[in-house]
Design a protein around this motif. Structure first.
Motif: not given
Length: 94
Positions: A63-65, A67-72
């Motif tokens: 899984n990805i730990t 944050e969604r915002k940082k990934l975007f």
């Protein structure tokens, strides 16, 4: 010293057969692109390191730990760099 070709160069020097505005324009363009590419290489190296960490984490934990915002933000930065290299540097125009 006379040159057989219009230009000769190495890692820290450039010699022109004739000093004229066309030669200066070409050298300026090539040097500018080289400096910009060095900048983008450093940017991409940093992003590759981040993506490598994400991929290793996904391999282990599945899984990805992050944050969604940082990934975007990371994906957006990568897309911006790609667009800059292609459009602003004009590498594929000639």
């Amino acid at each position: 010293m006379t040159l057989d070709t219009w230009m000769q160069g190495g890692l820290d020097y450039i010699m022109l057969q004739y000093l004229n505005i066309d030669g200066i324009r070409i050298l300026g363009s090539v040097l500018g692109q080289s400096i910009a590419l060095d900048y983008y290489v450093r940017q991409v190296d940093g992003m590759v390191a981040e993506f490598t960490d994400i991929n290793r984490g996904m391999e282990k934990a599945r899984n990805i730990t992050m944050e969604r915002k940082k990934l975007f933000q990371l994906v957006g930065k990568e897309n911006s760099n790609l667009a800059d290299v292609i459009h602003k540097l004009g590498l594929f125009e000639r």
